[in-house]
Write a protein that holds these residues in place. Structure first.
Motif, PDB file in Angstrom:
ATOM      1  N   GLN B  61      27.920 -22.730  -8.170  1.00 45.77           N
ATOM      2  CA  GLN B  61      27.548 -23.771  -9.139  1.00 45.77           C
ATOM      3  C   GLN B  61      28.543 -24.914  -9.124  1.00 45.77           C
ATOM      4  OE1 GLN B  61      26.824 -22.053 -12.967  1.00 45.77           O
ATOM      5  NE2 GLN B  61      24.718 -21.590 -12.449  1.00 45.77           N
ATOM      6  N   ARG B  62      29.800 -24.547  -8.899  1.00 49.46           N
ATOM      7  CA  ARG B  62      30.826 -25.585  -8.825  1.00 49.46           C
ATOM      8  C   ARG B  62      30.609 -26.460  -7.607  1.00 49.46           C
ATOM      9  NH1 ARG B  62      36.761 -23.361 -10.217  1.00 49.46           N
ATOM     10  NH2 ARG B  62      36.595 -23.578 -12.459  1.00 49.46           N
ATOM     11  N   ALA B  63      30.242 -25.798  -6.503  1.00 45.85           N
ATOM     12  CA  ALA B  63      30.016 -26.542  -5.264  1.00 45.85           C
ATOM     13  C   ALA B  63      28.887 -27.544  -5.439  1.00 45.85           C
ATOM     14  CB  ALA B  63      29.703 -25.568  -4.143  1.00 45.85           C
ATOM     15  N   LEU B  64      28.070 -27.274  -6.430  1.00 44.52           N
ATOM     16  CA  LEU B  64      26.914 -28.116  -6.691  1.00 44.52           C
ATOM     17  C   LEU B  64      27.312 -29.524  -7.123  1.00 44.52           C
ATOM     18  CD1 LEU B  64      24.199 -26.847  -6.380  1.00 44.52           C
ATOM     19  CD2 LEU B  64      23.980 -26.780  -8.841  1.00 44.52           C
ATOM     20  N   LYS B  97      24.257 -24.097   2.307  1.00 41.86           N
ATOM     21  CA  LYS B  97      24.622 -22.677   2.145  1.00 41.86           C
ATOM     22  C   LYS B  97      25.270 -22.398   0.791  1.00 41.86           C
ATOM     23  CE  LYS B  97      25.120 -20.866   6.797  1.00 41.86           C
ATOM     24  NZ  LYS B  97      24.202 -21.730   7.443  1.00 41.86           N
ATOM     25  N   THR B  98      24.767 -23.066  -0.248  1.00 41.94           N
ATOM     26  CA  THR B  98      25.265 -22.765  -1.576  1.00 41.94           C
ATOM     27  C   THR B  98      24.083 -22.751  -2.530  1.00 41.94           C
ATOM     28  OG1 THR B  98      26.627 -23.514  -3.384  1.00 41.94           O
ATOM     29  CG2 THR B  98      25.880 -25.220  -1.871  1.00 41.94           C
ATOM     30  N   ASN B  99      23.763 -21.569  -3.011  1.00 41.51           N
ATOM     31  CA  ASN B  99      22.636 -21.469  -3.926  1.00 41.51           C
ATOM     32  C   ASN B  99      23.140 -21.060  -5.298  1.00 41.51           C
ATOM     33  OD1 ASN B  99      20.196 -20.748  -5.234  1.00 41.51           O
ATOM     34  ND2 ASN B  99      19.237 -20.582  -3.220  1.00 41.51           N
ATOM     35  N   PRO B 100      22.988 -21.935  -6.287  1.00 39.11           N
ATOM     36  CA  PRO B 100      23.561 -21.664  -7.601  1.00 39.11           C
ATOM     37  C   PRO B 100      22.753 -20.656  -8.407  1.00 39.11           C
ATOM     38  CG  PRO B 100      22.311 -23.671  -7.679  1.00 39.11           C
ATOM     39  CD  PRO B 100      22.243 -23.198  -6.262  1.00 39.11           C
ATOM     40  N   LEU B 101      21.582 -20.277  -7.896  1.00 36.95           N
ATOM     41  CA  LEU B 101      20.723 -19.401  -8.693  1.00 36.95           C
ATOM     42  C   LEU B 101      21.123 -17.945  -8.504  1.00 36.95           C
ATOM     43  CD1 LEU B 101      17.801 -21.607  -7.770  1.00 36.95           C
ATOM     44  CD2 LEU B 101      18.453 -21.154 -10.121  1.00 36.95           C
ATOM     45  N   ALA B 102      20.950 -17.169  -9.563  1.00 36.33           N
ATOM     46  CA  ALA B 102      21.555 -15.841  -9.597  1.00 36.33           C
ATOM     47  C   ALA B 102      20.726 -14.779  -8.887  1.00 36.33           C
ATOM     48  CB  ALA B 102      21.769 -15.428 -11.043  1.00 36.33           C
ATOM     49  N   SER B 103      19.439 -15.015  -8.722  1.00 35.68           N
ATOM     50  CA  SER B 103      18.484 -14.011  -8.235  1.00 35.68           C
ATOM     51  C   SER B 103      18.311 -12.904  -9.274  1.00 35.68           C
ATOM     52  CB  SER B 103      18.877 -13.427  -6.885  1.00 35.68           C
ATOM     53  OG  SER B 103      19.822 -12.395  -7.052  1.00 35.68           O
ATOM     54  N   CYS B 104      17.331 -12.061  -9.056  1.00 35.96           N
ATOM     55  CA  CYS B 104      17.038 -11.014 -10.043  1.00 35.96           C
ATOM     56  C   CYS B 104      17.944  -9.804  -9.893  1.00 35.96           C
ATOM     57  CB  CYS B 104      15.581 -10.567  -9.912  1.00 35.96           C
ATOM     58  SG  CYS B 104      14.435 -11.780 -10.545  1.00 35.96           S
ATOM     59  N   ASN B 250      32.584 -23.260 -17.132  1.00 38.13           N
ATOM     60  CA  ASN B 250      31.909 -23.591 -15.874  1.00 38.13           C
ATOM     61  C   ASN B 250      30.435 -23.884 -16.080  1.00 38.13           C
ATOM     62  OD1 ASN B 250      33.918 -23.165 -13.653  1.00 38.13           O
ATOM     63  ND2 ASN B 250      34.078 -21.222 -14.742  1.00 38.13           N
ATOM     64  N   PRO B 251      30.106 -24.869 -16.910  1.00 41.07           N
ATOM     65  CA  PRO B 251      28.690 -25.079 -17.214  1.00 41.07           C
ATOM     66  C   PRO B 251      27.888 -25.543 -16.004  1.00 41.07           C
ATOM     67  CG  PRO B 251      30.032 -26.828 -18.128  1.00 41.07           C
ATOM     68  CD  PRO B 251      30.975 -25.833 -17.579  1.00 41.07           C
ATOM     69  N   THR B 252      26.597 -25.292 -16.046  1.00 43.00           N
ATOM     70  CA  THR B 252      25.696 -25.746 -14.990  1.00 43.00           C
ATOM     71  C   THR B 252      25.683 -27.267 -14.954  1.00 43.00           C
ATOM     72  OG1 THR B 252      24.308 -23.937 -15.750  1.00 43.00           O
ATOM     73  CG2 THR B 252      23.360 -25.409 -14.104  1.00 43.00           C
ATOM     74  N   PRO B 253      25.866 -27.842 -13.773  1.00 44.53           N
ATOM     75  CA  PRO B 253      25.822 -29.305 -13.687  1.00 44.53           C
ATOM     76  C   PRO B 253      24.524 -29.847 -14.273  1.00 44.53           C
ATOM     77  CG  PRO B 253      26.596 -28.380 -11.631  1.00 44.53           C
ATOM     78  CD  PRO B 253      26.180 -27.227 -12.490  1.00 44.53           C
ATOM     79  N   GLY B 254      24.636 -30.896 -15.081  1.00 48.51           N
ATOM     80  CA  GLY B 254      23.447 -31.498 -15.671  1.00 48.51           C
ATOM     81  C   GLY B 254      23.131 -30.996 -17.059  1.00 48.51           C
ATOM     82  N   GLU B 283      33.582 -36.568 -10.357  1.00 50.85           N
ATOM     83  CA  GLU B 283      34.323 -35.322 -10.130  1.00 50.85           C
ATOM     84  C   GLU B 283      35.470 -35.294 -11.122  1.00 50.85           C
ATOM     85  OE1 GLU B 283      33.666 -33.072  -6.327  1.00 50.85           O
ATOM     86  OE2 GLU B 283      34.324 -32.583  -8.326  1.00 50.85           O
ATOM     87  N   PRO B 284      35.566 -34.235 -11.902  1.00 51.02           N
ATOM     88  CA  PRO B 284      36.667 -34.181 -12.846  1.00 51.02           C
ATOM     89  C   PRO B 284      38.023 -34.241 -12.125  1.00 51.02           C
ATOM     90  CG  PRO B 284      35.087 -32.438 -13.278  1.00 51.02           C
ATOM     91  CD  PRO B 284      34.671 -33.112 -12.012  1.00 51.02           C
TER      92      PRO B 284
END
Lengths: 80, 302
Positions: B61-64, B97-104, B250-254, B283-284
């Protein structure tokens, strides 16, 4: 039987899934993939959906992944 | 079915018995405190084991943040086509190659354990108690009579006339409802990217579920032994804490929490507020730290 399984998935989509943040790594999400796959391929579609759910794990990168279509079923699958 | 579940019964009961044995010298073997803490220990162990996955997700998520310009471009380009939008977004994640979603997976992994625990605890609640996994008859007899706040952990609301059991069950159900409610609400208000009007229906459903949850808990909770409710309450508390930490740090961007954090960081760094409010994509780390003053060096006298 098909209707029951698809119905359960629809209930999940409608009522259970909105409760958490979106989390599927794929597009379309595993649940809509399952609806298409089961409607198109029946039991085989169910196995395809399970396999999809297993591929959607913390180590995968996800991406765009539609149910593979054979020419005869194109219309039904596209209507979803 | 039993051959699949038996290893799980063994694992779950082994963890409980091991923690119980460790706690027995402190709280005594037959006390409800030892048995309740063993159940809570099981929850904590599972959640700790899942932490690496969680950290992995936060990292992506950070990479996002770095991908935000691309994401904005996609949103602009396919403004009226949500399907295309999601499709392009997924492609972008895969490409980088960065997926912020957690999957089930985190949920699916916990489900069989919950089921096994439910069976093990339900066995304790039977008359006479039934032993599953590595629990001995002596263990289950001890657990069956163990009480928490005066209520046996093996008893259910519907299976007893004991008013203490009823009160403890109601308190636990209230606690479960409260933690779920707060977790959900926090996520809805702060944790998720702001939704546009096309998602109104989803938002409506979320609201309904928010209030339906206590009802669902109440209906199912009266059938469960208090031990299961302890497990459930602990899980909820952990989930809430974990989410609280993520939304703050570490909130979700947006998401609103993300903007809040950026504004806070910008303030700390000493940049004027007008700048931080318009910059959702800064970028902070790139914000220059001002107000740092170097010590004047002592000059050598001749």
């Amino acid at each position: 039987m098909k209707a029951i399984v698809v119905g359960l998935i629809k209930i999940y989509q409608q009522w259970i899934s909105p409760m958490s943040a979106p989390k599927c790594k794929y597009y379309p999400s595993c649940s809509s993939y399952a609806v298409t796959a089961i409607n198109t391929y029946g039991l085989k579609g169910l196995f395809m959906s399970v396999w999809r759910l297993m591929r959607c794990n913390p180590w995968s990168h996800g991406g765009v992944d539609y149910v593979p279509l054979n020419s005869t079923n194109t219309n039904e699958a596209l209507s979803l | 079915m039993n051959t699949i579940l038996n290893p799980l019964y063994i694992a779950v009961s082994w963890v409980i018995v091991t923690i119980h044995d460790l706690l027995s010298p402190i709280f005594s073997a037959n006390s409800g405190v030892s048995w309740s803490l063993s159940i809570m220990g099981l929850v904590i162990l599972i959640r700790v084991l899942l932490i690496p996955l969680f950290v992995k997700q936060i990292k992506s998520q950070r990479a996002l943040t770095a991908l935000q310009p691309h994401m904005k471009e996609i949103q602009k380009k396919h403004k009226d086509d949500r399907q295309k939008q999601s499709e392009e977004m997924m492609k972008l994640y895969k490409e980088h190659k960065t997926n912020p979603l957690a999957s089930c997976f985190p949920i699916l992994a916990q489900a069989p354990i919950f089921f096994a625990l439910f069976t093990v605890l339900n066995g304790i609640g039977k008359h006479p108690p039934v032993a599953h996994g590595v629990l001995t008859q002596h263990d289950v007899d001890s657990a069956a009579q163990a009480t928490i706040f005066g209520a046996p952990i093996s008893s259910t609301f519907l299976g007893t006339t004991n008013s203490t059991v009823k009160i403890v069950t109601i308190v636990l159900i209230a606690f479960m409802s409260l933690t779920t409610f707060t977790t959900q609400r926090q996520l809805m208000l702060k944790g998720m990217p702001k939704m546009d009007s096309s998602n109104n229906m989803m938002l409506q459903q979320q609201k309904i579920m928010l209030y339906a949850f206590p009802v669902i808990f109440a209906i199912s909770g009266v059938n469960f032994p208090i031990g299961v409710l302890i497990y459930w309450s602990t899980t909820n508390l952990w989930t809430w804490g974990q989410q609280f930490y993520v939304i703050k740090r570490n909130p979700t961007p947006g998401s609103p929490a993300f903007l809040e954090l950026q504004a806070k960081r910008a303030r700390k760094a000493g940049t004027p507020d007008s700048e931080s409010s318009e910059a959702g994509s800064t970028e902070p780390s790139s914000v220059e730290i001002k107000g740092q003053r170097s010590q004047p060096k002592k000059k050598k006298k001749k």
